[in-house]
Design an enzyme around this catalytic site. Structure first.
Site, short mmCIF file in Angstrom:
data_model
loop_
_atom_site.label_atom_id
_atom_site.label_comp_id
_atom_site.label_asym_id
_atom_site.label_seq_id
_atom_site.Cartn_x
_atom_site.Cartn_y
_atom_site.Cartn_z
CG LEU A 40 -1.85 -1.22 1.38
CD1 LEU A 40 -2.73 -1.07 2.63
CD2 LEU A 40 -2.73 -1.40 0.14
CB ILE A 180 11.82 14.75 -9.79
CG1 ILE A 180 10.47 14.37 -9.20
CG2 ILE A 180 12.70 13.50 -10.01
CD1 ILE A 180 9.72 13.28 -9.95
N GLY A 265 8.50 15.87 -15.56
CA GLY A 265 7.10 15.94 -15.19
C GLY A 265 6.43 14.58 -15.17
CG HIS A 438 16.59 34.63 20.24
ND1 HIS A 438 16.96 35.04 18.98
CD2 HIS A 438 17.71 34.64 21.01
CE1 HIS A 438 18.26 35.30 18.98
NE2 HIS A 438 18.75 35.06 20.20
P1 FAD Z 1 -0.22 7.66 -6.29
O1 FAD Z 1 0.59 7.85 -5.08
O2 FAD Z 1 0.44 7.71 -7.62
O3 FAD Z 1 -0.96 6.28 -6.12
C1 FAD Z 1 -1.77 5.78 -7.14
C2 FAD Z 1 -1.92 4.29 -6.98
O4 FAD Z 1 -2.89 3.85 -7.92
C3 FAD Z 1 -0.65 3.52 -7.29
O5 FAD Z 1 -0.25 2.73 -6.19
C4 FAD Z 1 -1.01 2.65 -8.50
O6 FAD Z 1 -0.44 1.36 -8.42
C5 FAD Z 1 -2.53 2.57 -8.37
N1 FAD Z 1 -3.19 2.28 -9.66
C6 FAD Z 1 -2.81 2.63 -10.91
N2 FAD Z 1 -3.68 2.15 -11.80
C7 FAD Z 1 -4.65 1.51 -11.11
C8 FAD Z 1 -5.84 0.81 -11.47
N3 FAD Z 1 -6.21 0.70 -12.74
N4 FAD Z 1 -6.58 0.26 -10.49
C9 FAD Z 1 -6.22 0.37 -9.20
N5 FAD Z 1 -5.11 1.03 -8.80
C10 FAD Z 1 -4.35 1.59 -9.74
N6 FAD Z 1 4.84 14.88 -3.28
C11 FAD Z 1 4.91 15.58 -2.15
O7 FAD Z 1 3.91 16.16 -1.72
N7 FAD Z 1 6.08 15.65 -1.43
C12 FAD Z 1 7.19 15.03 -1.84
O8 FAD Z 1 8.22 15.12 -1.16
C13 FAD Z 1 7.15 14.29 -3.04
N8 FAD Z 1 8.24 13.66 -3.49
C14 FAD Z 1 8.17 12.91 -4.63
C15 FAD Z 1 9.30 12.28 -5.09
C16 FAD Z 1 9.26 11.52 -6.24
C17 FAD Z 1 10.52 10.83 -6.74
C18 FAD Z 1 8.03 11.40 -6.96
C19 FAD Z 1 7.96 10.55 -8.20
C20 FAD Z 1 6.90 12.03 -6.52
C21 FAD Z 1 6.95 12.81 -5.36
N9 FAD Z 1 5.84 13.49 -4.88
C22 FAD Z 1 5.92 14.24 -3.75
C23 FAD Z 1 4.56 13.41 -5.57
C24 FAD Z 1 3.63 12.41 -4.84
O9 FAD Z 1 4.27 11.16 -4.79
C25 FAD Z 1 2.31 12.30 -5.56
O10 FAD Z 1 1.74 13.58 -5.71
C26 FAD Z 1 1.36 11.42 -4.78
O11 FAD Z 1 1.87 10.13 -4.60
C27 FAD Z 1 0.01 11.33 -5.48
O12 FAD Z 1 -0.85 10.54 -4.75
P2 FAD Z 1 -2.06 9.78 -5.44
O13 FAD Z 1 -2.79 9.10 -4.33
O14 FAD Z 1 -2.80 10.69 -6.31
O15 FAD Z 1 -1.41 8.71 -6.40
P1 NAD Z 2 8.16 19.28 -12.65
O1 NAD Z 2 7.01 19.66 -13.50
O2 NAD Z 2 8.26 19.80 -11.27
O3 NAD Z 2 9.52 19.68 -13.36
C1 NAD Z 2 9.84 19.27 -14.66
C2 NAD Z 2 10.87 20.22 -15.20
O4 NAD Z 2 11.35 19.72 -16.41
C3 NAD Z 2 10.29 21.61 -15.47
O5 NAD Z 2 11.14 22.56 -14.88
C4 NAD Z 2 10.27 21.70 -16.98
O6 NAD Z 2 10.47 23.01 -17.46
C5 NAD Z 2 11.41 20.79 -17.34
N1 NAD Z 2 11.34 20.19 -18.67
C6 NAD Z 2 10.25 19.69 -19.29
N2 NAD Z 2 10.60 19.17 -20.50
C7 NAD Z 2 11.94 19.36 -20.63
C8 NAD Z 2 12.88 19.04 -21.62
N3 NAD Z 2 12.52 18.41 -22.72
N4 NAD Z 2 14.17 19.37 -21.41
C9 NAD Z 2 14.55 20.01 -20.27
N5 NAD Z 2 13.69 20.32 -19.28
C10 NAD Z 2 12.41 20.00 -19.46
O7 NAD Z 2 8.18 17.69 -12.66
P2 NAD Z 2 9.08 16.66 -11.89
O8 NAD Z 2 10.24 17.33 -11.25
O9 NAD Z 2 9.32 15.55 -12.84
O10 NAD Z 2 8.10 16.18 -10.75
C11 NAD Z 2 6.86 15.54 -11.10
C12 NAD Z 2 5.82 15.82 -10.08
O11 NAD Z 2 6.16 15.24 -8.84
C13 NAD Z 2 5.63 17.31 -9.84
O12 NAD Z 2 4.25 17.58 -9.82
C14 NAD Z 2 6.23 17.54 -8.51
O13 NAD Z 2 5.55 18.56 -7.80
C15 NAD Z 2 6.05 16.20 -7.82
N6 NAD Z 2 7.16 16.06 -6.86
C16 NAD Z 2 7.11 16.79 -5.71
C17 NAD Z 2 8.15 16.74 -4.83
C18 NAD Z 2 8.08 17.53 -3.57
O14 NAD Z 2 7.01 18.01 -3.23
N7 NAD Z 2 9.18 17.68 -2.84
C19 NAD Z 2 9.27 15.97 -5.10
C20 NAD Z 2 9.31 15.28 -6.29
C21 NAD Z 2 8.23 15.33 -7.16
#
Ligand code: FAD
Ligand code: NAD
Length: 459
Positions: A40, A180, A265, A438
């Protein structure tokens, strides 16, 4: 509940899905939650927020150890055992994901490991088994965007591959300078890679405050990270010796790399649940649009989290999950998406919420800005903090806070006060008159408000 019928079924067990399922169960609903993943927690717990933060913590420990000499603390050469680091990261993930199993059991939420697809507006297929439901919540998240025209090669990673830390490449190129990209640059630079970030836009972390981003950029560069903004990768070639990325724009030339991360993205998984068979509208980006109550265009079907578009953040998914559970259970609830905080857990952290100065200007919103440089924060200096900034955007007439950006150590934690202030409609006076302990970094928020009011004595 008859066999294969759900009162409320939640598709996806990420931070949106499990929060929704648990809240609905707490409201007395009989809930089924389905996800193909063996554990999960979705992307967030398994391959997103949590493993990345574990590695970022390790990166910070490495950095601190290297800075020890400044304080007369010698640790010798810092070395990293990748297997142990990976095991530590995995143990944290396991603790949290198994914790969720317990929380689901306690609430009698039935969990199914499988892939769900709609066959109608009250029916689903789960791995070949037919199910019916009264209400459904789509919480299937998102997946990394793949750049077209790149060769197939094991040295080309997405974020999930990067979090595996199978190896530390000598030269690592990260395409995408969003959250990311910057978090992975922070991790791999600390582990010893020579990191280059290629960002398409003219600023890394596009959308964040330019002054704060300049501080983050300088810190990354001081850490050995090369950053090319306004730059496009036009071609990628893979040879046995290296990957070669041809670039145009801000940087013209080619980059040799031992590995490359695509961090450009994420795309909604909305198209994967066969939404059309239930009559659910979906746009070309796979996004299922919802109203403030998280309702789709189909009355008994809700959608939450990344599948509903930007900002794709775990805390937004969780809040939407609660809203959907409450509305589906007959309660009035809505999410004001205007104030979703963003945090990049880089070194230093970059955190913001509400309007940036540039957004206020572009939107023609009357505003003023007050800031406090962290060079004047005793706590920052006393804890080896580097450059940092707290910046408040406020209404010149009402003195209400409109936005806040912080860059510096623990900026993500400090942002919470600003979000609460904005949610409560607090004024500069409210913030300045609240006594901040502080020496804390939180004083920089109070100092910024005092500065705006002309009462600051710390500068
Ligand atoms: P998800 O977490 O994507 O969960 C969706 C689930 O749906 C998955 O487990 C998948 O297996 C399941 N699923 C897919 N298809 C089906 C289906 N057909 N039937 C049933 N289940 C299905 N966000 C933050 O706020 N802070 C962070 O620090 C942060 N760091 C991140 C770092 C990385 C490397 C990445 C990739 C993302 C990060 N994010 C962060 C973004 C965050 O992970 C997502 O915004 C968040 O997980 C979204 O939650 P969700 O419940 O919408 O979907
Ligand atoms: P993002 O949208 O934050 O950043 C993608 C970056 O790639 C942008 O700056 C964009 O201009 C650039 N880009 C797009 N196409 C390109 C290209 N062809 N060449 C060079 N640069 C290009 O997406 P991400 O960093 O992949 O993260 C994905 C999602 O996950 C985001 O919504 C982010 O908020 C979420 N996330 C959040 C956290 C956090 O909250 N700490 C951490 C990781 C991911």
């Amino acid at each position: 509940m008859s066999e294969n019928h759900a009162d409320l079924i939640v598709l996806g067990a990420g931070p949106g899905g499990y929060a929704c399922a648990f809240r609905a169960a707490d409201l007395g609903r009989r809930v089924v939650m389905v996800d193909p993943r063996a554990t999960l927690g979705g992307v967030c717990l398994n391959v997103g927020c949590i493993p990345s933060k574990a590695l970022l913590h390790a990166a910070e420990v490495i950095r601190e150890a290297r800075q020890g000499d400044d304080w007369g603390i010698s640790t010798g050469k810092v070395s990293v055992d990748l297997d142990k680091l990976r095991a530590k990261k995995e143990s944290i993930v396991e603790k949290l994901t198994t914790g969720l199993v317990g929380l689901a059991k306690r609430r009698r939420v039935q969990t199914i490991c499988g892939t769900a697809q709609f066959t109608g507006d009250k029916s689903l297929d789960i791995d070949g088994a037919a199910w019916t439901f009264d209400q459904a919540v789509i919480a299937v998240g998102s997946a990394p965007v793949r750049l077209s025209g790149w060769p197939k090669d094991d040295r080309i990673w997405d974020s999930t591959d990067a979090l595996e830390i199978g190896e530390v490449p000598k030269k690592l190129t990260i395409v995408g300078g969003g959250i990311i990209g910057l978090e992975m640059a922070t991790v791999y630079a600390a582990l010893g890679s020579k990191v280059t970030v290629v960002e398409f836009m003219k600023q890394i972390a596009p959308g964040a405050d330019a002054e704060a981003v300049a501080i983050l950029r300088a810190a990354l560069e001081a850490d050995g990270v090369t950053i090319h903004t306004g730059t496009k990768v036009t071609e990628v070639k893979a040879s046995k010796a290296a990957l070669t990325l041809s670039c145009e724009g801000g940087f013209e030339g080619s980059l040799k790399a031992d590995a490359a991360i695509q961090a450009v993205g994420r795309r909604s998984n909305g198209g994967l649940v066969n939404p059309k068979s239930a009559g659910i509208e979906i746009d070309e980006g796979g996004i299922i649009h919802v109203d403030a109550s998280c309702r789709t265009n189909v009355a008994n079907i809700f959608a939450i989290g990344d599948v509903t578009g930007n900002p794709m953040l775990a805390h937004r998914a969780t809040h939407q999950g609660h809203v959907a559970a409450e509305v589906a259970s007959g309660h009035a609830a809505a999410l004001d998406t205007g104030l979703i905080p963003s945090v990049a857990y880089t070194s230093p952290e970059l955190a913001w919420a509400g309007l940036t100065q540039a957004q206020a200007k572009d939107q023609g919103v009357a505003h003023k800005v007050a800031n406090f440089p962290w060079a004047a924060s005793g706590r920052n200096l006393a804890s080896s903090g580097g450059d940092g900034l707290t910046k408040l955007v406020y209404c010149p007439e009402t003195h209400r806070l409109l936005g806040a950006t912080l860059v510096g150590r623990n900026a993500g934690e400090l942002l919470a006060e600003c979000v609460l202030a904005m949610e409560m409609g607090a004024t500069l006076e409210d913030v300045a008159l609240s006594v901040h302990a502080h020496p804390t970094l939180s004083e920089t928020v109070g100092f910024s408000a005092e500065r705006a009011l002309g009462k600051l004595t710390d500068l």
